[in-house]
Design an enzyme around this catalytic site. Structure first.
Site, short mmCIF file in Angstrom:
data_model
loop_
_atom_site.label_atom_id
_atom_site.label_comp_id
_atom_site.label_asym_id
_atom_site.label_seq_id
_atom_site.Cartn_x
_atom_site.Cartn_y
_atom_site.Cartn_z
N LYS A 76 -4.67 -3.22 6.02
CA LYS A 76 -3.78 -4.22 4.83
C LYS A 76 -3.81 -4.85 4.42
CE LYS A 76 0.65 -3.16 3.57
NZ LYS A 76 2.21 -2.11 4.58
N SER A 151 4.28 1.64 2.16
CA SER A 151 3.71 0.60 1.35
C SER A 151 2.05 0.40 1.47
CB SER A 151 4.12 -1.15 1.20
OG SER A 151 3.63 -1.44 2.48
N SER A 175 7.01 2.37 5.81
CA SER A 175 5.38 1.64 5.61
C SER A 175 3.58 2.67 6.19
CB SER A 175 5.38 0.66 4.82
OG SER A 175 6.36 0.39 4.26
#
Lengths: 471, 86
Positions: A76, A151, A175
């Site tokens: 990420k 996310s 997330s």
């Protein structure tokens, strides 16, 4: 061939010479090209093939290689990587090259993993649909008209589409688990303090954790055994040994499972999947009862109050002097310069900064921030009491199906409420896993299991009952 | 109720320039109205849990050397030039 095998299987194939890292990475890069319309990646590693060749040479020479030798791992874009840009999907950090690797990055590179690329996310991890990325949304591979969750949306899509075997995301309010559920992969949020946050760009330090996503629970265990454990650079890491692979779950224990009443889905199709999971657990000797966690009804408001406050404080550092991007300072007075530079923050980030500037301010702190901390404390006491009687707590990961892109973007509160089942684990610091367990209208549905703090290894072992392979 | 003026003031203190003031006011108001649900939680008397970290658990207060970040406003010595405080 698309490298669809699990990480554990790929490591075995590469290390035994059955295939080569170069071949697997080559096929992965081809697959990334074929799935580029999903927009899972923000930056690629242009040296991946070269790095794979080096691992192959070492294997051919009979040298010892690491436990992640040659497998593609995506990261990420809020986890610092020295060799690759790290932007948090924000124009505020366009072109930022961190001067150091996060602890988790160092640990996976020490085991010879290949970082294939950096994945898309909601800007600074604020969102749960990946629609708030400054570089455009990521699409769900099961239906490109719906969101992949967030996310860590890019990470979930990369695992689901076999463009990485494992991905490292971050989970502040769900997330990792939310996109894992929406994309049909396994996602794990460890106990607060199990994984070092050194090098994770801060959003809400008091509750966020790095967490792995993969196509099997065994891969999550493999990854956790490498990235977890204390780190001198993060004083919030717990003084514990890394999650062990050898700890075996004892099936004769007849564990007690609490089904959280407040987390039931109003969608009967989703609730039926939970019921199926409960049946399967019961058939394995688990005793399943309904339990009540009253504070869950207030958890989302407490979560957003606390995180907004931490956002306002954490993002204050982006003044373009200590952190930010290159912008010519001539002609500006200091405050004007900072304001001008911050125009690059996206609207959602600014909204949360403003809310976070307001809720802890004099005259309002008692009404919002302190009350949110009290809800967090009461919820923690409630869940600790429940764990005195129950071994695990179960619910669906997200009470709704993946929604259409744009559907919730104009209503912050309806977006917030999607987090209702996931924020409890963050507010209370407990470990929680999302396991793909069913499909409704062609869209995956995940089951969430929570355990008591520091019982990560036990939780992962137990989760195998609900299946190991991504559907 | 938070007003447009409150939002403008907080934004200016946080050095944020907001373009569409109506939209920001509406959405931030909506967020704060939702946070009011905390009033019904009945937690007035709840003690806030605080985790104490002993100072001996903290890492040594020593400088960790890193590579310097490269950016355009650097001079020959590696120092960064920044705008003047008025």
């Amino acid at each position: 061939m698309i490298p669809a095998q699990t990480a554990t299987e790929l490591v075995r194939m590469i290390s035994s010479g059955e295939t080569t890292a170069e071949y697997i990475i080559g096929q992965t890069l081809k697959q990334i090209e074929d799935t580029s319309h999903l927009h899972a990646f923000l930056h690629m590693n242009s040296n991946a093939i070269q790095q794979a060749k080096e691992i192959d040479h070492r294997i051919q020479r009979g040298e010892k290689v690491g436990r992640l030798a040659g497998i593609p791992i995506s990261i990420k874009d809020n986890i610092c990587t020295k060799q690759y840009p790290t932007t948090c999907a924000s124009h505020m950090l366009d072109g930022y090259m961190p001067p150091y690797d996060a602890t988790v990055i160092r640990r996976i590179l020490d085991e010879d993993a290949i970082i294939i690329g950096k994945t898309n996310m909601d800007e600074f991890a604020m969102g749960l649909s990946t629609e708030f990325s400054a570089y455009g949304p990521t699409l769900n591979p099961h239906n490109t008209e719906v969101v992949p969750g967030g996310s860590s949306g890019g990470s979930a899509v990369s695992v689901a589409t076999h463009t990485s075997a494992i991905s490292l995301g971050s989970d502040t309010g769900g997330s990792v688990r939310n996109p894992a559920s929406f994309c049909g992969v396994v996602g794990f949020k460890p106990t607060y303090g199990m994984i070092s946050r050194y090098g994770l760009i801060s959003y809400a330090n008091s509750i966020e954790q790095i967490g792995p996503m993969a196509r099997s629970i065994s891969d999550i265990q493999l990854c956790m055994s490498i990235v977890s454990g204390p780190d001198v650079n993060d004083n919030t890491t717990a003084n514990s040994t890394p999650v062990s692979l050898s700890e075996q779950y004892n099936a004769t224990e007849n564990p007690k499972i609490g089904i959280i009443r407040q987390m039931a889905s109003k969608d009967t199709r989703i609730q039926n999947i939970l019921n199926k999971a409960i049946e399967e657990l019961s058939s394995h000797g688990c005793q399943c009862d309904e339990v009540s966690l009253e504070m869950v009804d207030y958890s989302v408001a407490a979560y957003y109050t606390i995180t907004s406050t931490e956002v306002a404080s954490n993002l204050a550092r982006y003044d373009n002097i200590r952190y930010g991007y290159d912008m010519d300072y001539t002609g500006y007075e200091y405050h004007q310069y900072v304001t001008k530079a911050r125009a690059r923050f996206g609207a959602e980030v600014k909204r949360r900064m403003i809310a976070g500037g307001f809720v802890p301010s004099a005259g309002y702190a008692g009404r919002y921030f302190l009350k949110a901390l009290k809800v967090k404390s009461r919820l923690t006491r409630e869940i600790n009491r429940t764990f005195e009687e129950y071994d695990y707590l179960i619910s669906v990961t997200v009470p709704i199906l993946p929604f259409r892109i744009g559907e919730k973007i104009d209503d912050p509160v309806s977006m917030f409420l999607v987090d209702i089942n996931t924020v409890t684990a963050n507010l209370t610091g407990k470990p929680a896993i999302s396991i793909p367990y069913g499909v409704v209208d062609g869209l995956p549905v995940g089951i969430q299991i929570m355990a008591n703090s520091m019982e990560d290894a036990k939780l992962l072992q137990f989760s195998h009952i609900l299946g190991d392979d991504t559907q | 109720m938070i007003t447009e003026d409150d939002i403008k003031q907080v934004a200016s203190m946080m050095r944020l320039d907001i373009e569409d003031k109506d939209d920001y006011t509406k959405k931030v108001q909506r967020m704060l109205e939702y946070f009011d649900v905390l009033d019904s939680a009945g937690v007035q008397d709840e003690a806030i849990l605080v985790q104490h970290i002993n100072i001996s658990q903290l890492r040594a207060d020593k400088h960790i050397p890193h590579d310097t970040i490269q950016c355009k406003s650097q001079d020959k010595r590696g120092h960064l030039r920044v705008p003047r405080l008025s």
